[in-house]
Design a protein around this motif. Structure first.
Motif, PDB file in Angstrom:
ATOM      1  N   ARG A   8       0.813  -1.239  -0.024  1.00 44.84           N
ATOM      2  CA  ARG A   8       0.017  -0.060   0.002  1.00 44.84           C
ATOM      3  C   ARG A   8       0.944   1.198  -0.148  1.00 44.84           C
ATOM      4  NH1 ARG A   8      -4.331   1.414   4.775  1.00 44.84           N
ATOM      5  NH2 ARG A   8      -2.306   1.807   5.882  1.00 44.84           N
ATOM      6  N   ALA A   9       1.933   1.176   0.989  1.00 40.73           N
ATOM      7  CA  ALA A   9       2.848   2.425   1.007  1.00 40.73           C
ATOM      8  C   ALA A   9       3.645   2.571  -0.367  1.00 40.73           C
ATOM      9  CB  ALA A   9       3.654   2.353   2.109  1.00 40.73           C
ATOM     10  N   ARG A  10       4.129   1.688  -0.821  1.00 43.16           N
ATOM     11  CA  ARG A  10       4.893   1.596  -2.042  1.00 43.16           C
ATOM     12  C   ARG A  10       4.187   2.154  -3.292  1.00 43.16           C
ATOM     13  NH1 ARG A  10       7.215  -4.288  -1.778  1.00 43.16           N
ATOM     14  NH2 ARG A  10       8.015  -3.941  -3.907  1.00 43.16           N
ATOM     15  N   LEU A  11       2.762   1.691  -3.420  1.00 43.40           N
ATOM     16  CA  LEU A  11       2.051   2.257  -4.448  1.00 43.40           C
ATOM     17  C   LEU A  11       1.695   3.752  -4.423  1.00 43.40           C
ATOM     18  CD1 LEU A  11       0.149   2.035  -6.895  1.00 43.40           C
ATOM     19  CD2 LEU A  11      -1.512   1.444  -5.404  1.00 43.40           C
ATOM     20  N   ALA A  12       1.391   4.194  -3.099  1.00 42.73           N
ATOM     21  CA  ALA A  12       1.368   5.596  -2.718  1.00 42.73           C
ATOM     22  C   ALA A  12       2.451   6.464  -2.997  1.00 42.73           C
ATOM     23  CB  ALA A  12       0.818   5.704  -1.158  1.00 42.73           C
ATOM     24  N   ARG A  13       3.625   5.789  -2.657  1.00 39.17           N
ATOM     25  CA  ARG A  13       4.771   6.669  -2.719  1.00 39.17           C
ATOM     26  C   ARG A  13       5.081   6.941  -4.435  1.00 39.17           C
ATOM     27  NH1 ARG A  13       9.820   7.232   0.495  1.00 39.17           N
ATOM     28  NH2 ARG A  13       8.182   7.203   1.946  1.00 39.17           N
ATOM     29  N   VAL A  14       4.768   5.881  -5.191  1.00 38.99           N
ATOM     30  CA  VAL A  14       5.130   6.112  -6.534  1.00 38.99           C
ATOM     31  C   VAL A  14       4.161   6.787  -7.249  1.00 38.99           C
ATOM     32  CG1 VAL A  14       4.970   4.662  -8.560  1.00 38.99           C
ATOM     33  CG2 VAL A  14       6.335   3.663  -6.802  1.00 38.99           C
ATOM     34  N   LEU A  15       2.872   6.602  -6.897  1.00 42.69           N
ATOM     35  CA  LEU A  15       1.788   7.773  -7.454  1.00 42.69           C
ATOM     36  C   LEU A  15       2.198   9.273  -7.194  1.00 42.69           C
ATOM     37  CD1 LEU A  15      -1.154   5.665  -6.724  1.00 42.69           C
ATOM     38  CD2 LEU A  15      -0.362   6.028  -8.897  1.00 42.69           C
ATOM     39  N   THR A  22      -1.115  -4.429  -7.284  1.00 45.01           N
ATOM     40  CA  THR A  22      -1.246  -3.054  -7.494  1.00 45.01           C
ATOM     41  C   THR A  22      -2.810  -2.528  -7.873  1.00 45.01           C
ATOM     42  OG1 THR A  22       1.043  -3.048  -8.621  1.00 45.01           O
ATOM     43  CG2 THR A  22      -0.600  -1.184  -9.250  1.00 45.01           C
ATOM     44  N   ASN A  23      -3.553  -3.725  -8.580  1.00 46.65           N
ATOM     45  CA  ASN A  23      -4.942  -3.422  -8.831  1.00 46.65           C
ATOM     46  C   ASN A  23      -5.839  -3.308  -7.543  1.00 46.65           C
ATOM     47  OD1 ASN A  23      -4.650  -2.968 -11.541  1.00 46.65           O
ATOM     48  ND2 ASN A  23      -4.847  -5.075 -11.948  1.00 46.65           N
ATOM     49  N   ARG A  24      -5.299  -4.377  -6.573  1.00 46.86           N
ATOM     50  CA  ARG A  24      -6.281  -4.303  -5.193  1.00 46.86           C
ATOM     51  C   ARG A  24      -6.169  -3.024  -4.553  1.00 46.86           C
ATOM     52  NH1 ARG A  24      -4.177  -8.586  -3.762  1.00 46.86           N
ATOM     53  NH2 ARG A  24      -2.655  -8.130  -2.271  1.00 46.86           N
ATOM     54  N   TRP A  25      -4.707  -2.428  -4.438  1.00 48.96           N
ATOM     55  CA  TRP A  25      -4.704  -1.119  -3.689  1.00 48.96           C
ATOM     56  C   TRP A  25      -5.008   0.142  -4.438  1.00 48.96           C
ATOM     57  CZ3 TRP A  25      -4.654  -1.434   1.079  1.00 48.96           C
ATOM     58  CH2 TRP A  25      -4.076  -2.654   1.647  1.00 48.96           C
ATOM     59  N   LEU A  26      -5.101   0.132  -6.017  1.00 46.84           N
ATOM     60  CA  LEU A  26      -5.647   1.031  -6.584  1.00 46.84           C
ATOM     61  C   LEU A  26      -7.339   1.128  -6.416  1.00 46.84           C
ATOM     62  CD1 LEU A  26      -4.059   0.974  -9.958  1.00 46.84           C
ATOM     63  CD2 LEU A  26      -3.826   2.755  -8.589  1.00 46.84           C
ATOM     64  N   ARG A  27      -7.771  -0.037  -6.295  1.00 45.84           N
ATOM     65  CA  ARG A  27      -9.264   0.076  -5.978  1.00 45.84           C
ATOM     66  C   ARG A  27      -9.512   0.460  -4.630  1.00 45.84           C
ATOM     67  NH1 ARG A  27      -8.796  -5.107  -8.713  1.00 45.84           N
ATOM     68  NH2 ARG A  27      -8.884  -6.372  -6.740  1.00 45.84           N
ATOM     69  N   PHE A  28      -8.660   0.160  -3.559  1.00 47.06           N
ATOM     70  CA  PHE A  28      -8.710   0.667  -2.290  1.00 47.06           C
ATOM     71  C   PHE A  28      -8.712   1.960  -1.974  1.00 47.06           C
ATOM     72  CE2 PHE A  28      -6.438   1.868   1.522  1.00 47.06           C
ATOM     73  CZ  PHE A  28      -7.345   1.818   2.500  1.00 47.06           C
ATOM     74  N   TYR A  29      -7.730   2.695  -2.753  1.00 49.41           N
ATOM     75  CA  TYR A  29      -7.766   4.393  -2.937  1.00 49.41           C
ATOM     76  C   TYR A  29      -8.589   4.718  -3.596  1.00 49.41           C
ATOM     77  CZ  TYR A  29      -2.769   3.873  -0.847  1.00 49.41           C
ATOM     78  OH  TYR A  29      -1.801   3.738  -0.027  1.00 49.41           O
ATOM     79  N   ALA A  30      -9.215   4.212  -4.589  1.00 52.56           N
ATOM     80  CA  ALA A  30     -10.414   4.745  -5.467  1.00 52.56           C
ATOM     81  C   ALA A  30     -11.585   4.695  -4.477  1.00 52.56           C
ATOM     82  CB  ALA A  30     -10.741   3.838  -6.613  1.00 52.56           C
ATOM     83  N   ARG A  31     -11.804   3.612  -3.499  1.00 54.29           N
ATOM     84  CA  ARG A  31     -13.117   3.500  -2.560  1.00 54.29           C
ATOM     85  C   ARG A  31     -12.874   4.711  -1.580  1.00 54.29           C
ATOM     86  NH1 ARG A  31     -12.078  -2.046  -2.930  1.00 54.29           N
ATOM     87  NH2 ARG A  31     -10.960  -2.129  -1.121  1.00 54.29           N
ATOM     88  N   GLU A  32     -11.543   4.934  -1.260  1.00 48.47           N
ATOM     89  CA  GLU A  32     -11.500   5.772  -0.184  1.00 48.47           C
ATOM     90  C   GLU A  32     -11.674   7.202  -0.616  1.00 48.47           C
ATOM     91  OE1 GLU A  32     -10.302   5.442   3.239  1.00 48.47           O
ATOM     92  OE2 GLU A  32     -11.358   3.473   2.744  1.00 48.47           O
ATOM     93  N   GLY A  33     -11.677   7.328  -2.051  1.00 50.84           N
ATOM     94  CA  GLY A  33     -11.906   8.747  -2.454  1.00 50.84           C
ATOM     95  C   GLY A  33     -10.750   9.496  -2.792  1.00 50.84           C
ATOM     96  N   ASP A  47      -3.845  13.671   1.505  1.00 52.63           N
ATOM     97  CA  ASP A  47      -4.237  12.653   2.086  1.00 52.63           C
ATOM     98  C   ASP A  47      -3.688  11.432   1.843  1.00 52.63           C
ATOM     99  OD1 ASP A  47      -6.018  14.176   3.849  1.00 52.63           O
ATOM    100  OD2 ASP A  47      -7.874  13.421   2.963  1.00 52.63           O
ATOM    101  N   LEU A  48      -3.418  11.253   0.312  1.00 58.68           N
ATOM    102  CA  LEU A  48      -2.629   9.968  -0.027  1.00 58.68           C
ATOM    103  C   LEU A  48      -1.155  10.000   0.355  1.00 58.68           C
ATOM    104  CD1 LEU A  48      -2.705   7.738  -2.093  1.00 58.68           C
ATOM    105  CD2 LEU A  48      -1.703   8.969  -3.960  1.00 58.68           C
ATOM    106  N   SER A  49      -0.492  11.127   0.691  1.00 61.95           N
ATOM    107  CA  SER A  49       0.683  11.117   1.392  1.00 61.95           C
ATOM    108  C   SER A  49       0.788  10.370   2.573  1.00 61.95           C
ATOM    109  CB  SER A  49       1.218  12.269   1.329  1.00 61.95           C
ATOM    110  OG  SER A  49       0.887  13.358   2.229  1.00 61.95           O
ATOM    111  N   LEU A  50      -0.331  10.395   3.374  1.00 62.42           N
ATOM    112  CA  LEU A  50      -0.304   9.752   4.833  1.00 62.42           C
ATOM    113  C   LEU A  50      -0.196   8.376   4.517  1.00 62.42           C
ATOM    114  CD1 LEU A  50      -3.096  12.040   6.339  1.00 62.42           C
ATOM    115  CD2 LEU A  50      -0.799  12.276   6.329  1.00 62.42           C
ATOM    116  N   ASN A  51      -0.453   7.862   3.343  1.00 63.16           N
ATOM    117  CA  ASN A  51      -0.329   6.260   3.235  1.00 63.16           C
ATOM    118  C   ASN A  51       1.202   5.904   2.792  1.00 63.16           C
ATOM    119  OD1 ASN A  51      -3.255   5.191   3.490  1.00 63.16           O
ATOM    120  ND2 ASN A  51      -3.383   7.126   2.533  1.00 63.16           N
ATOM    121  N   ALA A  52       2.046   6.840   2.685  1.00 63.46           N
ATOM    122  CA  ALA A  52       3.216   6.739   1.854  1.00 63.46           C
ATOM    123  C   ALA A  52       4.501   6.594   2.837  1.00 63.46           C
ATOM    124  CB  ALA A  52       3.589   7.843   0.838  1.00 63.46           C
TER     125      ALA A  52
END
Length: 225
Positions: free
Chosen positions: A149-156, A192-203, A219-224
């Protein structure tokens, strides 16, 4: 954008004085690549630093069995191959044009001649090189110690900063395939897709037609971490 302006955006040279940048930019040489063309392979002799004037380049690692891992997607103003200016070691990655691309190259001998003529720039260049080492160290840390989850957030967040386009809805990251994004994160496509869907659900983001839009980067940076 002039060669001098483009050079000023390269972290290695961003602290140089305008006169130094003009002298260095006069040594740049243009080069064109077609989409899919390989600029160099891992193990090739390296002599040039490259700056992207227009287009995109993928920095990747490839194995004998055909597997590939994308380390970075670079766009206009990004530079790569810095270490070739300093040593005679072979290239450590592949570099491939993602689309038709215009590059500017700085050859090692031209750079060394510049340093001989303007030795006063050396302390600033060494300071910038230390920052490059810190970025590499952070990348190794992320790959080994951050969860998916954190790696995806950091890359995004990194992609949004380097190639994002701010708009009314948020910061849009230009088209990426799911495989490219997974490779950049060092994850499987499924994870990657699972956590993309998670972040999409979180808005926190939307993902449509290959375009990811970060709705709330703060807010996304709080997950990084």
């Amino acid at each position: 954008m002039s060669y001098t302006e483009l050079l000023s955006k390269v972290p290695l040279f961003s602290s140089l004085e305008p006169g130094d940048l003009e002298q260095l930019s006069a040594r740049l040489r243009p080069r064109r690549l077609s989409a899919g063309e390989v600029l160099f392979h891992r193990g090739d002799t390296g002599t040039d630093l490259y700056i992207i004037h227009d287009g995109e380049v993928t920095i990747r690692l490839s194995a004998a069995d055909g597997k590939e891992v994308s380390l970075a997607l670079l766009g206009r103003g990004d530079a790569f191959g810095e270490l070739a200016l300093l040593d005679d070691a072979p290239r450590s990655t592949d570099a491939v044009a993602r689309k038709d691309t215009e590059l500017l190259s700085l050859q090692r001998e031209a750079f060394r001649q510049f340093l001989q003529e303007r030795p006063q720039v050396m302390p600033r260049l060494l300071a910038e090189l230390s920052q490059l080492v810190r970025r590499v160290t952070r990348a190794v840390h992320d790959a080994n110690f951050l969860d998916a989850r954190a790696r995806l957030a950091r890359v995004l967040l990194d992609l949004a900063q380097s190639r994002g386009k701010p708009g009314a809805q948020g910061v849009a990251i230009s088209r990426l395939t799911q495989s490219e994004l997974a490779n950049l994160c060092g994850l499987t496509r499924e994870s990657t897709n699972r956590w993309l869907r998670f972040y999409a659900r979180e808005g926190l983001l939307t993902y449509e037609d290959g375009v990811i839009t970060l709705l709330d980067p703060e807010d996304l940076s709080l997950n990084a971490d």
